[in-house]
Design a protein around this motif. Structure first.
Motif, PDB file in Angstrom:
ATOM      1  N   THR A  11     -11.240 -14.299   4.078  1.00  0.00           N
ATOM      2  CA  THR A  11     -10.150 -15.105   3.509  1.00  0.00           C
ATOM      3  C   THR A  11     -10.031 -16.449   4.236  1.00  0.00           C
ATOM      4  OG1 THR A  11      -8.991 -13.051   3.003  1.00  0.00           O
ATOM      5  CG2 THR A  11      -7.678 -15.078   2.963  1.00  0.00           C
ATOM      6  N   THR A 157       4.710 -11.056   4.835  1.00  0.00           N
ATOM      7  CA  THR A 157       4.749  -9.803   4.069  1.00  0.00           C
ATOM      8  C   THR A 157       6.132  -9.170   4.178  1.00  0.00           C
ATOM      9  OG1 THR A 157       2.426  -9.464   4.579  1.00  0.00           O
ATOM     10  CG2 THR A 157       3.647  -7.537   3.833  1.00  0.00           C
ATOM     11  N   GLN A 180       1.585  -5.349  -2.068  1.00  0.00           N
ATOM     12  CA  GLN A 180       0.149  -5.003  -2.019  1.00  0.00           C
ATOM     13  C   GLN A 180      -0.542  -5.422  -3.314  1.00  0.00           C
ATOM     14  OE1 GLN A 180       0.923  -0.895  -0.929  1.00  0.00           O
ATOM     15  NE2 GLN A 180      -0.079  -1.169   1.049  1.00  0.00           N
ATOM     16  N   GLU A 181       0.124  -5.174  -4.459  1.00  0.00           N
ATOM     17  CA  GLU A 181      -0.475  -5.550  -5.752  1.00  0.00           C
ATOM     18  C   GLU A 181      -0.674  -7.059  -5.852  1.00  0.00           C
ATOM     19  OE1 GLU A 181       1.467  -1.756  -8.086  1.00  0.00           O
ATOM     20  OE2 GLU A 181       2.195  -3.762  -8.595  1.00  0.00           O
ATOM     21  N   ASN A 182       0.240  -7.801  -5.242  1.00  0.00           N
ATOM     22  CA  ASN A 182       0.140  -9.276  -5.300  1.00  0.00           C
ATOM     23  C   ASN A 182      -0.725  -9.856  -4.181  1.00  0.00           C
ATOM     24  OD1 ASN A 182       1.724  -9.558  -7.582  1.00  0.00           O
ATOM     25  ND2 ASN A 182       3.617  -9.537  -6.406  1.00  0.00           N
ATOM     26  N   GLY A 183      -1.331  -8.978  -3.374  1.00  0.00           N
ATOM     27  CA  GLY A 183      -2.244  -9.455  -2.327  1.00  0.00           C
ATOM     28  C   GLY A 183      -1.522  -9.998  -1.101  1.00  0.00           C
ATOM     29  N   PHE A 184      -0.208  -9.710  -0.951  1.00  0.00           N
ATOM     30  CA  PHE A 184       0.531 -10.201   0.216  1.00  0.00           C
ATOM     31  C   PHE A 184       0.539  -9.178   1.344  1.00  0.00           C
ATOM     32  CE2 PHE A 184       3.228 -12.485  -3.141  1.00  0.00           C
ATOM     33  CZ  PHE A 184       2.386 -13.586  -3.123  1.00  0.00           C
ATOM     34  N   GLU A 186      -1.625  -5.789   3.289  1.00  0.00           N
ATOM     35  CA  GLU A 186      -2.886  -5.055   3.452  1.00  0.00           C
ATOM     36  C   GLU A 186      -2.723  -3.640   2.888  1.00  0.00           C
ATOM     37  OE1 GLU A 186      -5.580  -6.275   5.170  1.00  0.00           O
ATOM     38  OE2 GLU A 186      -4.565  -8.181   5.539  1.00  0.00           O
ATOM     39  N   ARG A 187      -3.872  -2.991   2.625  1.00  0.00           N
ATOM     40  CA  ARG A 187      -3.816  -1.594   2.191  1.00  0.00           C
ATOM     41  C   ARG A 187      -3.159  -0.749   3.294  1.00  0.00           C
ATOM     42  NH1 ARG A 187      -9.400  -0.575   0.725  1.00  0.00           N
ATOM     43  NH2 ARG A 187      -9.345  -2.744   0.110  1.00  0.00           N
ATOM     44  N   ARG A 301      -5.117 -18.122   2.417  1.00  0.00           N
ATOM     45  CA  ARG A 301      -6.431 -18.730   2.621  1.00  0.00           C
ATOM     46  C   ARG A 301      -6.357 -20.220   3.008  1.00  0.00           C
ATOM     47  NH1 ARG A 301     -11.659 -17.651   0.436  1.00  0.00           N
ATOM     48  NH2 ARG A 301     -12.774 -19.492  -0.303  1.00  0.00           N
TER      49      ARG A 301
END
Ligand SMILES: NC(=O)c1ccc[n+]([C@@H]2O[C@H](COP(=O)([O-])OP(=O)(O)OC[C@H]3O[C@@H](n4cnc5c(N)ncnc54)[C@H](OP(=O)(O)O)[C@@H]3O)[C@@H](O)[C@H]2O)c1
Length: 350
Positions: A11, A157, A180-184, A186-187, A301
């Motif tokens: 990233t 986050t 998590q779905e929005n990429g903000f 981590e898993r 990023r």
């Protein structure tokens, strides 16, 4: 042009290539060096079809042994091999710019000594507050200030989750899933929601403002996993917002330092009250300048890569010298003391 290398094409590392491309038109005047050019990118994966595929290398020695490479961006994360690669680059007189807060917290003072011994620099603007030009401002513009407190919303986050819970009445688990779905997030979100990410950044800030080494393990740390919608409603009824804060307070008379990371109640007249969503905010109090408020994107990023590239330009501008990064000597440690006279800025613990 000055050749640079990137360690880790993820990233942040990927963002560094983009920021450098975008900045080409405006860099030479400010850097005085003709601007950086990415010569190598070290990664463990292949990137077929990437416009940067021809720069990918697997062997760190290719970078270490090329005398044209003046600056290395460490955007791999983690302690190893990031530590060994960073040390080896510094020992060859190559400056290193990093976004890796874990490494700065664990070995920043030692790596700074290596840099000083070899006439190069170790800079880490991106490791705290992402794109916010915070560390450079603290060490340059506030060099003469007696800074008595730094209070920060340092994890985007957590701030996103708390904002969702507050505005939409979503419970913690649903807000985390959406982050998590929005990429903000981590898993594995533990480093964010349980507080260590904030504590690491606070330890770096505390070391910078006190000139004494503070480690992440010394920061009492509580996250937001126990915060409920009922807590947020009760806070709102009292004109407060709940934020996960990293707090560092310094007694200018004794030099005592207090640090913590915890969910706190922030009153409406505190500038941190209005910092929502993924944004970060950092409130600094200096003896002469009074309150300073920093606001911006603490991750992502392009903002994070922008801070890495700012460091690259500073290293190039100061080629042959060590840029003072504000970290203390490794053995210059301090044991933080508990907060005794309340928290700064009208803040209360939840
Ligand atoms: N993302 C952000 O917004 C952000 C913001 C501030 C600070 N940071 C910090 O910046 C650092 C990088 O974060 P990131 O989000 O960019 O991580 P990332 O997307 O996972 O990128 C790391 C890259 O390094 C590669 N890598 C790992 N081990 C390697 C090795 N031994 N040799 C070569 N390449 C290796 C990874 O490859 P694989 O994917 O194959 O493992 C990946 O491409 C971390 O310290 C993070 O805390 C990130």
């Amino acid at each position: 042009m000055a050749d640079i290398a990137i360690l880790g094409f993820g990233t942040v590392g990927g963002g560094v290539t983009e920021v450098i491309e975008r900045a080409q038109g405006c860099v030479p005047g400010s850097s005085g060096c003709g601007g950086p050019r990415v010569k190598y990118i070290l990664d463990i994966r292949d990137f077929p079809g990437s416009p940067w595929a021809d720069r990918i290398v697997r062997d760190i020695n290719v970078i270490l042994e090329d005398p044209d490479v003046k600056v290395v961006c460490e955007t791999m994360g983690g302690k190893e091999p990031a530590f060994s690669f960073t040390k080896a680059a510094l020992e060859r007189g190559k400056s290193v710019c990093t976004s890796n807060k874990e490494l700065v917290d664990a070995f920043g003072p030692e790596l700074t000594q290596v840099a000083k011994a070899h006439g190069c620099s170790y800079l880490f603007e991106a490791s705290v507050g992402g794109g916010i030009p915070l560390l450079r401002t603290l060490r340059d513009s506030c060099r003469h200030e007696d800074i008595t407190s730094v209070v920060g919303i340092l994890n985007g986050t957590c701030n996103y989750i708390l904002t969702k819970m507050d505005r939409e009445g979503m419970d913690f688990a649903d807000a985390l899933r959406q982050a998590q779905e929005n990429g903000f997030a981590e898993r594995n979100p533990d480093a964010d929601v349980k507080g260590p990410d904030t504590a690491r950044k606070l330890a770096i800030l505390a070391s910078l403002i006190s000139g004494r080494r503070v480690r992440y393990e010394q920061v009492p740390c509580q996250g937001i996993t126990e915060v409920s919608v009922a807590d947020l409603k009760a806070a709102k009824a009292r004109g407060r917002a709940i934020k996960l804060l990293g707090i560092c307070q310094r007694d200018p008379r004794t030099g005592d330092l207090s640090v913590m990371t915890a969910p706190c109640l922030v009153p409406a007249d505190n500038p941190l009250y209005g910092v929502n969503d993924v944004f970060n905010g950092v409130l600094v109090h200096g003896g002469c300048v009074d309150d300073l408020m920093f606001y911006g994107r603490g991750a992502g990023r392009m903002p994070t890569a922008s801070a890495v590239v700012a460091d690259v330009l500073e290293c190039l501008k100061n080629a042959g010298h060590t840029v003072e990064n504000g970290l203390p000597e490794p053995d210059n440690t301090i044991t933080p003391v508990p907060f005794t006279s309340g928290l700064p800025g009208g803040i209360e613990l939840l």
